[in-house]
Motif scaffolding. Structure first.
Motif, PDB file in Angstrom:
ATOM      1  N   LYS A  96      29.115  -5.173 -47.095  1.00 37.74           N
ATOM      2  CA  LYS A  96      29.615  -4.637 -48.365  1.00 37.74           C
ATOM      3  C   LYS A  96      31.123  -4.467 -48.308  1.00 37.74           C
ATOM      4  O   LYS A  96      31.829  -4.761 -49.270  1.00 37.74           O
ATOM      5  CB  LYS A  96      28.928  -3.302 -48.666  1.00 37.74           C
ATOM      6  CG  LYS A  96      29.157  -2.785 -50.060  1.00 37.74           C
ATOM      7  CD  LYS A  96      28.601  -3.691 -51.132  1.00 37.74           C
ATOM      8  CE  LYS A  96      27.106  -3.716 -51.158  1.00 37.74           C
ATOM      9  NZ  LYS A  96      26.558  -4.481 -52.290  1.00 37.74           N
ATOM     10  N   LEU A  97      31.647  -4.014 -47.164  1.00 36.34           N
ATOM     11  CA  LEU A  97      33.104  -3.866 -47.024  1.00 36.34           C
ATOM     12  C   LEU A  97      33.811  -5.218 -47.118  1.00 36.34           C
ATOM     13  O   LEU A  97      34.900  -5.313 -47.694  1.00 36.34           O
ATOM     14  CB  LEU A  97      33.453  -3.182 -45.702  1.00 36.34           C
ATOM     15  CG  LEU A  97      33.173  -1.696 -45.631  1.00 36.34           C
ATOM     16  CD1 LEU A  97      33.607  -1.152 -44.267  1.00 36.34           C
ATOM     17  CD2 LEU A  97      33.859  -0.929 -46.744  1.00 36.34           C
ATOM     18  N   ALA A  98      33.183  -6.252 -46.592  1.00 34.68           N
ATOM     19  CA  ALA A  98      33.754  -7.595 -46.700  1.00 34.68           C
ATOM     20  C   ALA A  98      33.791  -8.027 -48.165  1.00 34.68           C
ATOM     21  O   ALA A  98      34.778  -8.629 -48.619  1.00 34.68           O
ATOM     22  CB  ALA A  98      32.957  -8.583 -45.867  1.00 34.68           C
ATOM     23  N   GLU A  99      32.738  -7.701 -48.910  1.00 31.62           N
ATOM     24  CA  GLU A  99      32.707  -8.019 -50.339  1.00 31.62           C
ATOM     25  C   GLU A  99      33.797  -7.253 -51.084  1.00 31.62           C
ATOM     26  O   GLU A  99      34.435  -7.796 -51.982  1.00 31.62           O
ATOM     27  CB  GLU A  99      31.348  -7.664 -50.938  1.00 31.62           C
ATOM     28  CG  GLU A  99      30.218  -8.562 -50.512  1.00 31.62           C
ATOM     29  CD  GLU A  99      28.892  -8.129 -51.114  1.00 31.62           C
ATOM     30  OE1 GLU A  99      28.881  -7.653 -52.264  1.00 31.62           O
ATOM     31  OE2 GLU A  99      27.868  -8.267 -50.420  1.00 31.62           O
ATOM     32  N   VAL A 100      33.988  -5.992 -50.706  1.00 32.13           N
ATOM     33  CA  VAL A 100      35.029  -5.167 -51.339  1.00 32.13           C
ATOM     34  C   VAL A 100      36.395  -5.807 -51.121  1.00 32.13           C
ATOM     35  O   VAL A 100      37.188  -5.935 -52.061  1.00 32.13           O
ATOM     36  CB  VAL A 100      35.020  -3.727 -50.778  1.00 32.13           C
ATOM     37  CG1 VAL A 100      36.256  -2.957 -51.233  1.00 32.13           C
ATOM     38  CG2 VAL A 100      33.766  -2.991 -51.212  1.00 32.13           C
ATOM     39  N   HIS A 101      36.653  -6.211 -49.904  1.00 33.77           N
ATOM     40  CA  HIS A 101      37.951  -6.820 -49.597  1.00 33.77           C
ATOM     41  C   HIS A 101      38.175  -8.096 -50.411  1.00 33.77           C
ATOM     42  O   HIS A 101      39.252  -8.295 -50.984  1.00 33.77           O
ATOM     43  CB  HIS A 101      38.046  -7.125 -48.104  1.00 33.77           C
ATOM     44  CG  HIS A 101      39.311  -7.796 -47.724  1.00 33.77           C
ATOM     45  ND1 HIS A 101      40.525  -7.170 -47.768  1.00 33.77           N
ATOM     46  CD2 HIS A 101      39.556  -9.064 -47.332  1.00 33.77           C
ATOM     47  CE1 HIS A 101      41.463  -8.022 -47.396  1.00 33.77           C
ATOM     48  NE2 HIS A 101      40.897  -9.179 -47.135  1.00 33.77           N
TER      49      HIS A 101
END
Length: 53
Positions: free
Chosen positions: A21-26
């Motif tokens: 999810k953090l990768a998607e946020v970035h």
């Protein structure tokens, strides 16, 4: 050697989901700030579940 067949714990699954999810946020933050904020909120919910696990 036998660890290859062990199932992931719930906490490990949540940590993996949080990282994704953090990768998607970035990625979204570079294009669409509103979408990035929504994804960040989802990541925060996952983080809360990790803390409870």
């Amino acid at each position: 050697m036998f660890g290859l067949f062990n199932k992931k714990s719930e906490k490990e699954k949540l940590q993996e989901a949080y990282s994704k999810k953090l990768a998607e946020v970035h990625k979204a933050s570079q294009v669409n700030r509103k979408e990035a904020d929504r994804l960040a909120a989802e990541a925060e919910e996952i983080a809360k579940k990790i803390d409870l696990a």
